[in-house]
Design a protein around this motif. Structure first.
Motif, PDB file in Angstrom:
ATOM      1  N   ARG A   1     -37.307  14.202   2.536  1.00 29.66           N
ATOM      2  CA  ARG A   1     -37.064  15.311   3.458  1.00 29.66           C
ATOM      3  C   ARG A   1     -35.845  15.073   4.338  1.00 29.66           C
ATOM      4  N   THR A   2     -35.435  13.810   4.497  1.00 23.50           N
ATOM      5  CA  THR A   2     -34.247  13.554   5.306  1.00 23.50           C
ATOM      6  C   THR A   2     -32.972  13.916   4.563  1.00 23.50           C
ATOM      7  N   SER A   3     -33.089  14.374   3.291  1.00 22.76           N
ATOM      8  CA  SER A   3     -31.908  14.807   2.546  1.00 22.76           C
ATOM      9  C   SER A   3     -31.679  16.309   2.689  1.00 22.76           C
ATOM     10  N   GLU A   4     -32.346  16.957   3.650  1.00 24.80           N
ATOM     11  CA  GLU A   4     -32.211  18.385   3.856  1.00 24.80           C
ATOM     12  C   GLU A   4     -31.622  18.660   5.246  1.00 24.80           C
ATOM     13  N   PRO A   5     -30.380  18.241   5.501  1.00 26.40           N
ATOM     14  CA  PRO A   5     -29.807  18.339   6.842  1.00 26.40           C
ATOM     15  C   PRO A   5     -29.691  19.765   7.350  1.00 26.40           C
ATOM     16  N   THR A   6     -29.427  20.729   6.456  1.00 27.61           N
ATOM     17  CA  THR A   6     -29.251  22.096   6.923  1.00 27.61           C
ATOM     18  C   THR A   6     -30.551  22.680   7.447  1.00 27.61           C
ATOM     19  N   ARG A   7     -31.683  22.285   6.877  1.00 27.48           N
ATOM     20  CA  ARG A   7     -32.975  22.826   7.303  1.00 27.48           C
ATOM     21  C   ARG A   7     -33.494  22.145   8.556  1.00 27.48           C
TER      22      ARG A   7
ATOM     23  N   TRP B   1     -37.674  10.303  13.920  1.00 28.86           N
ATOM     24  CA  TRP B   1     -38.070  11.287  12.913  1.00 28.86           C
ATOM     25  C   TRP B   1     -38.984  10.715  11.830  1.00 28.86           C
ATOM     26  N   PRO B   2     -38.687   9.579  11.200  1.00 26.34           N
ATOM     27  CA  PRO B   2     -39.581   9.068  10.141  1.00 26.34           C
ATOM     28  C   PRO B   2     -41.009   8.842  10.633  1.00 26.34           C
ATOM     29  N   THR B   3     -41.153   8.285  11.844  1.00 22.50           N
ATOM     30  CA  THR B   3     -42.495   8.043  12.384  1.00 22.50           C
ATOM     31  C   THR B   3     -43.218   9.347  12.661  1.00 22.50           C
ATOM     32  N   LEU B   4     -42.524  10.282  13.277  1.00 21.48           N
ATOM     33  CA  LEU B   4     -43.125  11.566  13.613  1.00 21.48           C
ATOM     34  C   LEU B   4     -43.520  12.327  12.349  1.00 21.48           C
ATOM     35  N   ALA B   5     -42.663  12.282  11.339  1.00 19.65           N
ATOM     36  CA  ALA B   5     -42.959  12.973  10.079  1.00 19.65           C
ATOM     37  C   ALA B   5     -44.165  12.353   9.382  1.00 19.65           C
ATOM     38  N   ALA B   6     -44.245  11.011   9.395  1.00 12.21           N
ATOM     39  CA  ALA B   6     -45.371  10.332   8.749  1.00 12.21           C
ATOM     40  C   ALA B   6     -46.697  10.701   9.418  1.00 12.21           C
ATOM     41  N   ILE B   7     -46.689  10.818  10.748  1.00 11.11           N
ATOM     42  CA  ILE B   7     -47.902  11.189  11.482  1.00 11.11           C
ATOM     43  C   ILE B   7     -48.335  12.613  11.127  1.00 11.11           C
ATOM     44  N   HIS B   8     -47.375  13.521  11.031  1.00  8.85           N
ATOM     45  CA  HIS B   8     -47.716  14.917  10.774  1.00  8.85           C
ATOM     46  C   HIS B   8     -48.050  15.189   9.312  1.00  8.85           C
ATOM     47  N   GLU B   9     -47.657  14.287   8.404  1.00  3.71           N
ATOM     48  CA  GLU B   9     -48.003  14.475   7.002  1.00  3.71           C
ATOM     49  C   GLU B   9     -49.487  14.241   6.747  1.00  3.71           C
ATOM     50  N   SER B  10     -50.142  13.518   7.623  1.00  7.25           N
ATOM     51  CA  SER B  10     -51.548  13.169   7.434  1.00  7.25           C
ATOM     52  C   SER B  10     -52.455  14.114   8.219  1.00  7.25           C
ATOM     53  N   ASP B  11     -53.460  14.682   7.537  1.00 11.93           N
ATOM     54  CA  ASP B  11     -54.410  15.565   8.207  1.00 11.93           C
ATOM     55  C   ASP B  11     -55.337  14.797   9.147  1.00 11.93           C
ATOM     56  N   ILE B  12     -55.311  13.473   9.060  1.00  8.72           N
ATOM     57  CA  ILE B  12     -56.171  12.670   9.912  1.00  8.72           C
ATOM     58  C   ILE B  12     -55.766  12.836  11.377  1.00  8.72           C
ATOM     59  N   PHE B  13     -54.444  12.929  11.616  1.00  9.28           N
ATOM     60  CA  PHE B  13     -53.951  12.996  12.983  1.00  9.28           C
ATOM     61  C   PHE B  13     -53.622  14.418  13.417  1.00  9.28           C
ATOM     62  N   THR B  14     -52.974  15.149  12.560  1.00  9.40           N
ATOM     63  CA  THR B  14     -52.583  16.518  12.903  1.00  9.40           C
ATOM     64  C   THR B  14     -52.846  17.421  11.700  1.00  9.40           C
ATOM     65  N   HIS B  15     -52.942  18.712  11.958  1.00 11.48           N
ATOM     66  CA  HIS B  15     -53.183  19.688  10.895  1.00 11.48           C
ATOM     67  C   HIS B  15     -52.121  20.772  11.011  1.00 11.48           C
ATOM     68  N   PRO B  16     -51.604  21.279   9.873  1.00 12.81           N
ATOM     69  CA  PRO B  16     -50.558  22.310   9.948  1.00 12.81           C
ATOM     70  C   PRO B  16     -50.965  23.537  10.748  1.00 12.81           C
ATOM     71  N   ASN B  17     -52.283  23.805  10.815  1.00 13.54           N
ATOM     72  CA  ASN B  17     -52.739  24.960  11.587  1.00 13.54           C
ATOM     73  C   ASN B  17     -52.911  24.655  13.071  1.00 13.54           C
ATOM     74  N   ASP B  18     -52.681  23.405  13.442  1.00 15.16           N
ATOM     75  CA  ASP B  18     -52.710  23.034  14.852  1.00 15.16           C
ATOM     76  C   ASP B  18     -51.274  23.082  15.380  1.00 15.16           C
ATOM     77  N   PHE B  19     -50.984  24.056  16.224  1.00 13.26           N
ATOM     78  CA  PHE B  19     -49.615  24.294  16.674  1.00 13.26           C
ATOM     79  C   PHE B  19     -49.299  23.627  18.010  1.00 13.26           C
ATOM     80  N   THR B  20     -50.256  22.895  18.547  1.00 11.36           N
ATOM     81  CA  THR B  20     -50.106  22.395  19.910  1.00 11.36           C
ATOM     82  C   THR B  20     -48.847  21.575  20.111  1.00 11.36           C
ATOM     83  N   LEU B  21     -48.658  20.542  19.284  1.00 17.16           N
ATOM     84  CA  LEU B  21     -47.495  19.665  19.448  1.00 17.16           C
ATOM     85  C   LEU B  21     -46.190  20.411  19.219  1.00 17.16           C
ATOM     86  N   SER B  22     -46.136  21.189  18.141  1.00 17.95           N
ATOM     87  CA  SER B  22     -44.896  21.897  17.812  1.00 17.95           C
ATOM     88  C   SER B  22     -44.509  22.888  18.896  1.00 17.95           C
ATOM     89  N   LEU B  23     -45.502  23.554  19.487  1.00 22.47           N
ATOM     90  CA  LEU B  23     -45.201  24.477  20.581  1.00 22.47           C
ATOM     91  C   LEU B  23     -44.721  23.725  21.811  1.00 22.47           C
TER      92      LEU B  23
END
Length: 515
Positions: free
Chosen positions: A394-400, A424-446
């Motif tokens: 995912r770090t190969s997508e600079p425009t996005r 970024w690598p640490t934050l991305a690894a944490i968010h990839e796992s449903d154990i810690f965060t869920h895509p439907n949980d918008f709290t952190l991103s907001l």
């Protein structure tokens, strides 16, 4: 020169400019360097050093060498692979005052009439703070390195290097030129007083910004190289090759060498297209050939040299090697040996933060190289099937993700490069796992102030999926509610709240500074 003979050496060295007449691009920066060097002929200028900063591969070091050659000056160089502690830098300064050395053209100046230019390459990789080392210990370390005594006080790594460099900039009688990709590395990325460090260096050294070469300059370089190798090329092919190497001279030259392997005498558009498809721009064209050599060698010394020459950081090399070892090696014993070495390499990355052993950054790269080479008990193959690590993809997508990195950088108070490489690598690894965060949980991103697209990038979701589009829609709706009602700072859904209760997620994980 053609055929097999033209591939016998590295073209980036073969075609390195030896005179300012051979240089292309960065005309304004080159004029400033020449003007500054001319001022040394009249005496000692107000600022005794230059700091050249700009992206890698654009010719900063080559410009310095070529200009010094025109002036007839000797160059003493220290680069990132050398130990650059206080003793090493003082020895370089001492060598600068004694001009009995070889110049770049191989001539020897016994009378010492030639001026010496001290070149410190990649000073943003010079670790440590500005704490000075005592003169007695520096002298003792120099004596030990020369075999005069057997003291245990020899300095290691980059100890005291920055402080000695700053001292040398104040007192030197020889011009000093430093190069870097990211000046924040020299100021100190984790130094809360980095502005003070910046001001102290810039009082002694003039900063000159380099930029990527323009398209016209890149085409001139490409045409000059293929002409010297008796190779022809279609105009469209060269134009395409230059367009995928935006100002990166080193990458352009390496692409040309790779395409001309096997005695190719004409470069056409299909050949360029095939070369581009071999890997991701800016990394894989350099990484894949290097990894092939790494897995094929069985010498620790050779492996270390290959690892240092690859255009990636030690952290990235650990990721590449650990990802590909499982597909390259077959036997359990080899996998066990390589895994142990990779584990130690990964631990070395963090040692420099825990106890200031900054040289461990290089140790980790060396260990990763050994994990891919001499750890193997198997017979070497002519070619291996290697792949890009998904953990880095995912770090190969600079425009996005550029805006996402920028927001995280502003939020954390760190530079863009530090955020990209470390946060970024640490934050991305944490968010990839449903154990810690869920895509439907918008709290952190907001809380971060992200938009819907940035939220799904953080979670590593594919944008073209229907489920992902629904998440983006729901996220944007909640973001609009937040902006309409500023007093509401957290959006909680019943299903997410239940998930959190079931998983017992601690509220402290919502704090960015804890990552």
């Amino acid at each position: 020169m053609g055929g097999g003979e033209s591939i016998a050496s590295d073209w980036t060295e073969r075609f390195r400019p030896t005179s300012s007449n051979d240089l292309e691009g960065n005309v304004a920066a080159r004029k400033q360097i020449i003007s500054w060097l001319e001022s040394w002929k009249k005496g000692t200028p107000e600022k005794r050093g230059l700091l050249l900063t700009g992206p890698p591969g654009i010719g900063k070091t080559s410009i310095v060498r070529a200009t010094a050659q025109d002036f007839g000056w000797v160059v003493i160089e220290l680069n990132a692979s050398d130990a650059r502690n206080a003793a090493s830098i003082r020895k370089a300064a001492g060598g600068g005052t004694m001009n009995f050395t070889f110049s770049l053209d191989g001539t020897f100046d016994l009378k010492g009439n030639k001026k010496t230019l001290i070149l410190l390459d990649e000073v943003d990789h010079l670790h440590g703070g500005l704490r000075e080392i005592s003169d007695s210990r520096i002298v003792d370390s120099i004596s030990t390195s020369r075999g005069i005594n057997n003291s245990n006080n020899e300095l290691k790594g980059d100890s005291g290097g920055k402080a000695e460099l700053l001292k040398m900039l104040k007192t030197t009688t020889q011009p000093i030129i430093m190069t870097c990709n990211e000046p924040m590395g020299l100021w100190g990325r984790r130094n809360p007083n980095w502005r003070g460090a910046r001001d102290r260096f810039l009082r002694q050294a003039k900063l000159i910004q380099f930029y990527r070469a323009d398209k016209t300059s890149m085409l001139k370089i490409a045409k000059k190289i293929i002409k010297s190798e008796n190779i022809t090329a279609d105009a469209l092919a060269l134009d395409k090759l230059v367009s995928v190497n935006p100002g990166d001279i080193r990458a352009l030259v390496r692409d040309l060498q790779i395409m001309c392997e096997g005695g190719v005498k004409h470069i056409d558009l299909p050949l360029v297209t095939e070369q581009i498809s071999r890997g991701l721009r800016d990394q894989q064209l350099d990484i894949f050939p290097g990894l092939q050599e790494l897995y094929q060698c069985n010498s620790a010394k050779e492996a270390s040299e290959i690892g240092r020459d690859m255009e990636i950081t030690p952290r990235e090399l650990v990721a590449w090697v650990s990802w590909n070892n499982s597909s390259v090696f077959d036997t359990r014993e080899t996998l066990r040996r390589s895994a142990i070495t990779c584990s130690i390499a990964d631990q070395s990355l963090h040692t420099m933060y825990s106890n200031n052993a900054y040289r461990s950054w290089y140790w980790s790269g060396q260990l990763a190289s050994l994990s891919a080479s001499i750890s193997s008990l198997e017979q070497r193959q002519n070619r291996y099937s290697l792949s890009y690590p998904e953990i880095l993809r995912r770090t190969s997508e600079p425009t996005r993700r550029r805006s996402l990195i920028n927001k995280l950088s502003n939020l954390s108070g760190t530079s863009m490069q530090t955020t990209r490489e470390e946060l970024w690598p640490t934050l991305a690894a944490i968010h990839e796992s449903d154990i810690f965060t869920h895509p439907n949980d918008f709290t952190l991103s907001l809380d971060y102030g992200l938009d819907g697209d940035e939220h799904i990038i953080l979670h590593g979701l594919k944008k073209n999926l229907k489920s992902t589009k629904e998440i983006i829609k729901k996220y944007n709706e909640n973001a609009e509610k937040i902006s309409a009602k500023p007093e509401i700072v957290t959006v909680i859904h019943d299903d997410i709240e239940n998930e959190h209760q079931q998983k017992k997620i601690d509220d402290s994980q919502t704090k960015l500074d804890l990552f």
